[in-house]
Scaffold this active site. Structure first.
Site, PDB file in Angstrom:
ATOM      1  N   SER A 239       0.850  -1.182   0.000  1.00  0.00           N
ATOM      2  CA  SER A 239       0.000   0.000   0.000  1.00  0.00           C
ATOM      3  C   SER A 239       0.888   1.235   0.000  1.00  0.00           C
ATOM      4  CB  SER A 239      -0.911  -0.016   1.234  1.00  0.00           C
ATOM      5  OG  SER A 239      -1.776   1.097   1.258  1.00  0.00           O
ATOM      6  N   CYS A 240       0.292   2.381  -0.298  1.00  0.00           N
ATOM      7  CA  CYS A 240       1.030   3.658  -0.252  1.00  0.00           C
ATOM      8  C   CYS A 240       0.005   4.775  -0.161  1.00  0.00           C
ATOM      9  CB  CYS A 240       1.960   3.812  -1.461  1.00  0.00           C
ATOM     10  SG  CYS A 240       1.116   3.816  -3.051  1.00  0.00           S
ATOM     11  N   GLY A 241       0.232   5.891  -0.833  1.00  0.00           N
ATOM     12  CA  GLY A 241      -0.726   6.974  -0.820  1.00  0.00           C
ATOM     13  C   GLY A 241      -1.857   6.778  -1.810  1.00  0.00           C
TER      14      GLY A 241
END
Length: 283
Positions: A239-241
């Site tokens: 996951s990330c932004g």
């Protein structure tokens, strides 16, 4: 001239290629510029580069969060419009180094296209090697291609799948955001999002996978980085932004030998919205 109409299909050496490999095959490979944000449509490009526009047609703008994967039909149409055929070899780069190019590579994989690689170090490495560049943004005005989307379920996953992975002892969820955003001590760049992270997630900022030269670290080092966080777990979700730099982790994990990997498409842009999804702060 269409790449696959002139040459036999190239053998790809893996998911990552160096500037020397690409320079020796320029003209035989479809080259994409997948730069985003302020680097999108930059003033320099690798000769012949075409636009893989993650801020434009290659995201689903009807979705409530940015950089959402388009439908298979929309992705296929976009790739055909960019002249890509099923037998083409594709190399993706971006102007930041190894950043959004990994997202384009992962999207191609998710649509069943295995003949794609990321350019190690991106445009900075290409320019730094003294290789030629053209001025102006990447464009494509050639014939349509025959690209066929063959979706591979499981490479891009939703919030429900991530929630289950967070409680699965055989899985690990890794967050590619900065340590400050993960801890909730730095504000989110997108308005309306809560600060912090998913309970049980592990923080691996994507920059930790890059050496000081901007190139991906060797496979053995990458494996050690992942194992230091995840132990013996082989099922990894990233996951990330907004689902972009999570794909740098997916690239690193692939280079490190992991095979059971997925990217959370909505990432923090979705999970961090006000909702009943749990959020915690601190390291």
């Amino acid at each position: 001239m269409h790449v696959s109409e002139t040459f036999e299909p190239l053998e790809m050496p893996g998911p990552l290629v160096g500037v020397g490999w690409l320079a020796a095959r320029l003209g035989r490979v479809v080259v994409f510029d997948a730069s985003v944000g302020g680097r999108r449509g930059g003033e320099q490009r690798i000769p012949g580069a075409r636009p893989f526009d993650l801020d434009g047609v290659l995201s689903d703008h009807t979705a409530p969060v940015p950089h959402t994967m388009p439908t298979a039909a929309a992705f296929q149409e976009a790739l055909r419009g960019l002249g890509v055929g099923d037998d083409d070899a594709v190399v993706v780069y971006d102007a930041a180094g190894v950043y959004s190019s990994a997202r384009a590579w992962w999207m191609l994989r998710a649509m069943g296209f295995g003949r794609a690689a990321v350019l190690d170090g991106g445009l900075p490495a290409w320019s730094g090697a003294g290789l030629p560049v053209e001025s102006g943004p990447a464009v494509y005005e050639g014939p349509r291609g025959s690209f066929t989307a063959r979706p591979r379920p499981g490479l891009l996953v939703d919030a429900g799948t991530v929630a289950r992975a967070l409680t699965d002892p055989d899985a690990a969820v890794l967050d590619a955001r900065t340590r400050e955003r993960f801890a909730g001590t730095a504000p989110e760049p997108r308005p309306g999002l809560r600060g912090g992270h998913m309970p049980g997630a592990l923080n691996l900022p994507f920059g930790d996978l890059l050496g000081p030269d901007g190139l991906m670290r060797p496979a053995g080092e990458l494996r050690a980085v992942f194992e230091a966080l995840t132990g013996e777990r082989e099922r990894l979700c990233f996951s990330c932004g907004s689902g972009v730099t999570a794909c740098v982790l997916a690239l690193g994990a692939t280079l490190a030998g992991y095979r059971d990997t997925a990217v959370y498409d909505g990432s923090w842009s979705e999970w961090g919205l006000p909702s009943e999804r749990p959020v915690v702060t601190g390291a």
